[in-house]
Write an enzyme that holds these catalytic residues in place. Structure first.
Site, short mmCIF file in Angstrom:
data_model
loop_
_atom_site.label_atom_id
_atom_site.label_comp_id
_atom_site.label_asym_id
_atom_site.label_seq_id
_atom_site.Cartn_x
_atom_site.Cartn_y
_atom_site.Cartn_z
N HIS A 1 104.15 5.30 160.49
CA HIS A 1 104.29 6.11 159.26
C HIS A 1 103.22 7.21 159.15
CE1 HIS A 1 106.23 5.64 155.04
NE2 HIS A 1 105.93 6.90 155.26
N TYR A 14 108.23 1.59 151.05
CA TYR A 14 109.13 1.94 149.94
C TYR A 14 109.62 0.67 149.22
CZ TYR A 14 109.63 6.37 152.59
OH TYR A 14 109.41 7.53 153.30
#
Ligand code: NDP
Length: 276
Positions: A112, A54
């Site tokens: 992730h 991010y």
């Protein structure tokens, strides 16, 4: 019953984690992230979900440091990105995330995505970080049952959390049950289906019945299913709205209505078929 934003689940290693947290996917690095996280902390959220990919860990770290809230009162989750998977590269990526977050010990570190051929080595690295006391809990994200089974077959530490896409159009019942059986706490990403679930007529109707918005109905649904949830918003009034979910309860009938909305439809990538 979950009755306050402070309420926590106890993960399988005893660590307490707030049921409701705040997500920062697609929040611009820098000022936008800092402001959103500050607003979330002001509203009472005490769990923040970020990820290396991010690129806003630094903004999260700065906002938390400047909030004046004691570090131990905030639960921070970040995630190992796909390109960094593998044993040595995961350890290095962890150090970089910690520097950006400005912290010594992380609360929760997740793999992730299940990158084939690399997630087992990544898990070994996370186990080392856990044993060395650098992270209080380790877990998975976007792992399907067969991926989790692979991890369980080689692990010394059972994953605490599996964070997956979860909303009424993607109920993930088999995965949810598998996680319950293995004491892995399920966590919902895209709890609002990235905004796409909010005009479903049944949810609008339930909102009218309870004097709540469809978003609040969905967040409350997660909580009553005992699924951790991390809605994202950069809009000040929605940040507050999304945590005003502790003054009403969905009935069994309401829950059944939402349950009937499943279509096995994703808004994000399929964990068995992604190319990043
Ligand atoms: P969400 O389901 O949380 O939806 C976010 C969207 O809904 C934004 O466009 C937001 O708009 C809008 N919104 C938020 N609250 C309201 C409201 N009350 N009324 C109307 N619209 C609303 O999607 P995310 O994908 O962001 O998922 C949540 C978090 O999960 C992420 O931020 C991230 O932390 C995590 N995540 C993890 C993934 C993984 O692979 N592990 C993948 C994706 C997300 P606005 O901001 O403009 O207010």
């Amino acid at each position: 019953m979950i009755s306050s934003i402070k309420d926590c689940t106890k993960l399988n290693n005893g660590l307490e984690m707030p049921w409701l947290g705040f997500g920062v996917f697609l929040v611009d690095p820098g000022e936008e992230t800092e402001l959103a996280v500050k607003r979330a902390l002001d509203a009472g959220y005490r769990s923040i979900d970020t990820a290396a990919i991010y690129e806003n860990e630094a903004g999260v770290g700065k906002a938390i440091q400047e909030s004046g809230i004691p570090r131990e009162d905030i639960f921070i989750t970040t995630k190992l990105w796909n390109a960094d998977q593998g044993y040595d590269s995961a350890l290095k990526a962890f150090d970089e995330s910690m520097k950006k977050l400005r912290i010594e010990v992380l609360d929760l570190y997740l793999i992730h995505w299940p990158v084939v051929g690399r997630y087992l080595d990544s898990w070994k690295a996370l186990e080392k970080l856990y044993k060395d006391g650098r992270v209080k809990a380790i877990g998975l994200s976007n792992f399907q049952i067969h991926h989790i089974q692979d991890i369980l077959d080689i692990s010394e530490v059972v994953p605490t959390v599996n964070q997956v896409e979860f909303h009424p159009r993607l109920r993930q019942i088999d995965l949810h049950n598998f996680c319950i059986e293995n004491q892995i706490q399920l966590q919902a990403w895209a709890p609002l289906a990235q905004g796409k679930a909010l005009d479903i007529p049944e949810l609008v109707k339930l909102g009218e019945k309870h004097g709540k918005s469809p978003a609040q109905i969905l967040i409350r649904w997660d909580l009553q299913l005992q699924v951790l949830t991390i809605p994202k918003s950069i809009t000040p009034h929605r940040i507050i709205e999304n945590c005003q979910v502790f003054d009403f309860e969905l009935s069994d009938e309401d829950m059944a209505v939402i349950e009937s909305l499943n279509r096995d439809e994703r808004v994000g990538p399929d964990p068995d078929n992604f190319d990043f």
